[in-house]
Design an enzyme around this catalytic site. Structure first.
Site, short mmCIF file in Angstrom:
data_model
loop_
_atom_site.label_atom_id
_atom_site.label_comp_id
_atom_site.label_asym_id
_atom_site.label_seq_id
_atom_site.Cartn_x
_atom_site.Cartn_y
_atom_site.Cartn_z
N HIS A 198 0.85 -1.24 0.04
CA HIS A 198 -0.14 0.05 -0.06
C HIS A 198 0.84 1.40 0.10
O HIS A 198 0.31 2.16 -0.52
CB HIS A 198 -1.02 0.01 1.14
CG HIS A 198 -2.37 -0.91 0.79
ND1 HIS A 198 -2.27 -1.99 1.26
CD2 HIS A 198 -3.16 -0.71 -0.27
CE1 HIS A 198 -3.33 -2.81 0.63
NE2 HIS A 198 -4.17 -1.91 -0.27
N GLU A 213 -11.26 -10.74 -5.49
CA GLU A 213 -9.73 -10.80 -4.94
C GLU A 213 -9.26 -12.01 -4.29
O GLU A 213 -8.08 -11.87 -3.72
CB GLU A 213 -9.57 -9.50 -4.49
CG GLU A 213 -10.32 -8.85 -3.26
CD GLU A 213 -9.90 -7.59 -2.66
OE1 GLU A 213 -8.93 -7.23 -3.14
OE2 GLU A 213 -10.76 -7.22 -1.77
N ASP A 233 -4.63 -8.58 -4.54
CA ASP A 233 -5.03 -9.61 -3.59
C ASP A 233 -5.17 -10.99 -4.16
O ASP A 233 -4.56 -11.86 -3.87
CB ASP A 233 -6.06 -9.34 -2.79
CG ASP A 233 -5.40 -8.47 -1.47
OD1 ASP A 233 -4.44 -8.64 -0.95
OD2 ASP A 233 -6.38 -7.41 -1.23
N CYS A 259 -9.35 -3.25 -10.91
CA CYS A 259 -8.88 -2.19 -10.04
C CYS A 259 -7.87 -2.42 -9.26
O CYS A 259 -7.17 -1.44 -8.72
CB CYS A 259 -10.10 -1.81 -9.29
SG CYS A 259 -10.27 -2.71 -7.94
C1 PEP Z 1 -6.61 -5.44 -4.91
O1 PEP Z 1 -6.34 -6.26 -3.96
O2 PEP Z 1 -6.16 -5.58 -6.08
C2 PEP Z 1 -7.19 -4.05 -4.37
C3 PEP Z 1 -7.46 -3.25 -5.54
O3 PEP Z 1 -7.34 -3.67 -3.22
P1 PEP Z 1 -6.21 -3.31 -2.31
O4 PEP Z 1 -4.78 -2.91 -3.11
O5 PEP Z 1 -6.73 -1.87 -1.64
O6 PEP Z 1 -5.91 -4.37 -1.36
MG MG Z 2 -7.53 -5.84 -2.23
#
Ligand code: PEP
Ligand code: MG
Length: 581
Positions: free
Chosen positions: A193, A435, A459, A506
């Site tokens: 993140h 995910e 994920d 996403c």
């Molecule tokens: C993902 O897991 O691809 C996602 C978009 O969520 P995050 O990156 O916030 O876990």
């Molecule tokens: Mg995620």
């Protein structure tokens, strides 16, 4: 001159003086001392408490002069001061040094963490949130004992390149873009993140550099090449010139891409693709539009919980969503309910470690066990739904029961609002983030209860391959180009098509140029990505035909190894965007 290779996570080149910062947590080893040293250690404790109070008083005075400072900050200072003056706390620490002959640092850390976890375990939210105060006081004391000050990044007044062992999403989100010109860290992965936040902020960044912090010192000149994943410490003149030229090329490319900002994301053979933006904070919404985004496809609302001492109220949730929706007007805003846990904790749980947080009480699971908090957020989302085109999406769904339960709670909240006469959009669409492998494998079932799917490839890759997305030790194993991940993505797209619901991507693959043709060839027509990457992705889309994408996808899905697929995808995109690769 020293050259280090890591993982490029946010594009661009920056050259600047380096600032090495500590990670958020000190780790204090248990080092035994001689019995004769115990009194000296207790003396150190006394002066650390004294100095910490002095520092706090100075901070308080500075805050008083600052007209914008909130009452909340003053309250926090008052609590910290009370703790630092608490004799019983000091006695406990001294007793530990006496009883177990340990260092002052260890005793402080051990006693304060004990008290903090005791508080954190309390059922009452107000009491459990006090755990954060004990941790702050622990850090304050350790700063005195360890004799070096943690750098405070909120008060920078010159441009720097930040180097750290590890950066938390909270730290990265608090960076001032005006002064932080580049980021490099020993730890981390492409989809950790902190990396995602760096990309959103448009700060060039390289992670997984392993031992960079052992090589650099604050003040060294450092080059960060966020395109090639290279960091150079104390470069020679020739290298500086070479990288200045790379930087100019990159800026020139950005300007060139600016020219297509108003153009649609349409393939050469006329297929329209929708490009949405991923945001963590409302103030990023404007940037999504400026870069040519057509809406928000993923609003990571859990960031509302980071960077603040208490959990947000319903009104604070609402204001964040309302601000975002107003910027977007009639364009869609997909609000993801909080994805806390794993690497992003609530104030309450930040200090209650789980043995395996990525597989633990995370995301929708956490919400379903904390209904008051979940309902607070849902109320705010529903209230904001009348302001524009709001959609809601649940993260980390692993089975149909979770989805049904989340939807049931949403309906309960709707009924509450009805009773209170509060307006909301009854027809707000509800999406599922796919995910986890289990969600992908049961996508046909989940599709019956979802208005849309959004594939979270970050994920999905982590859980399919059993590779921690933030762990640099296994970062070479982490790749969405693995045939196992690609087969799951294809399944989800096919099931969504059969059920006639929208499906988008996403995860970070949506912002990686090499995946664009593949995703289009597999049937994706909506991508949600970090704003600074929108122009580049649009350029790729405008340079290809769906015909070519279909051929490429067929070839790739017939390949058996990640290495072969990655090399092939990179090669193909290099033909389209040679400046980047
Ligand atoms: C993902 O897991 O691809 C996602 C978009 O969520 P995050 O990156 O916030 O876990
Ligand atoms: Mg995620």
């Amino acid at each position: 001159m020293e050259i280090k290779k890591g993982i490029a996570v946010s594009p661009g080149v920056s050259i600047g003086k380096c600032l090495v910062i500590d990670s958020e947590d000190y780790r204090i080893p248990r080092r035994p001392i001689e019995a004769s040293q115990r009194m000296a250690e207790i003396q150190r404790i006394r002066s650390a408490f004294r100095e910490a109070v002095r520092e706090l008083t100075a901070l308080e005075q500075a805050q008083e002069q600052d007209q914008t400072s909130s009452g909340r900050i003053k309250d926090i200072f008052a609590v910290h001061r009370r703790l630092l003056r608490d004799r019983s706390l000091r006695r406990k620490i001294a007793d530990l040094i006496h009883a177990e002959s340990v260092t002052a640092e260890y005793a402080v850390s051990s006693v304060l963490r004990d008290v903090a976890s005791h508080f954190a375990g309390a059922k009452d939210a107000y009491i459990s949130e006090r755990a954060a105060d004990f941790h702050d006081v622990e850090r304050r004391l350790l700063k005195q004992l360890l004799g070096h000050k943690r750098e405070d990044l909120s008060h920078l007044h010159e441009e720097v390149v930040v180097v750290a062992r590890e950066l938390s999403p909270t730290q990265t989100a608090s960076f001032n873009k005006e002064f932080v010109k580049g980021i490099a860290s020993d730890a981390g992965g492409r989809t950790s993140h902190a990396a995602i936040v760096a990309r959103s902020l448009g700060i060039p960044a390289v992670v997984a550099l392993e031992d960079l912090t052992e090589i650099v010192h604050s003040g060294d000149l450092v080059i960060i090449d966020g395109n090639r994943g290279i960091v150079i410490v104390n470069p020679d003149e020739e290298t500086i010139h070479q990288y200045e030229a790379y930087g100019r090329d990159f800026i020139a490319l950005e300007h060139k891409l600016d020219a297509i900002r108003e153009e649609p994301a349409v393939t050469r053979d006329g297929v329209r693709v929708t490009l949405l933006g991923n945001i963590e904070f409302p103030d990023e919404a404007r940037q999504v539009l400026d870069r040519g985004g057509e809406g928000i496809g993923l609003y990571r609302t859990e960031f509302l919980y980071l960077n603040r001492p208490t959990e947000p109220s319903e009104q604070e949730h609402y204001e964040a969503y309302a601000t975002t929706v107003r910027v977007l007007g009639k364009r869609p805003v997909v609000i993801r309910t909080v994805d806390l846990g794993a690497d992003k904790y609530t104030q309450r749980r930040r200090y209650v470690p789980e043995p395996n947080p990525m597989l633990g009480l995370r995301s929708i699971r956490y919400c379903l066990q904390n209904l008051t908090m979940f309902k607070t957020q849902l109320r705010a989302i529903l209230r904001a739904s009348v302001l524009g085109h709001v959609k809601v999406m649940f993260p980390l769904i692993t089975n149909i029961q979770e989805l049904m339960q989340a939807k049931m709670i949403l309906h309960d909240v709707m009924e509450d609002l009805d009773e209170e006469g509060i307006k909301y959009n009854r027809g707000m669409t509800v999406g599922t983030m796919v995910e986890t492998p289990s969600a992908a494998l049961t996508a046909s079932t989940l599709a019956r209860e979802s208005d849309f799917f959004s594939i979270g490839t970050n994920d999905l890759t982590q859980y399919t391959l059993a590779v921690d997305r933030g762990n640099e030790l296994v970062s070479t194993l982490y790749s969405a180009a693995d045939p196992a991940v690609l087969r799951l993505i294809r399944m989800v797209i096919q099931d969504a098509c059969k059920a006639q619901i929208d499906v988008s991507v996403c995860g970070e693959t949506a912002s990686e140029p090499e995946y664009v043709m593949l995703l289009l060839g597999m049937g994706i027509r909506t991508l949600s990505l970090s704003a600074p990457m929108i122009p580049e992705i649009k350029q790729v889309i405008r340079s290809v035909s769906i015909e070519d994408c279909n051929v490429l996808a067929r070839k790739v899905l017939a390949m058996n190894s990640e290495r072969q697929i990655s090399a092939y995808l990179r090669n193909e995109v290099r033909k389209i965007l040679p400046e980047v690769f």
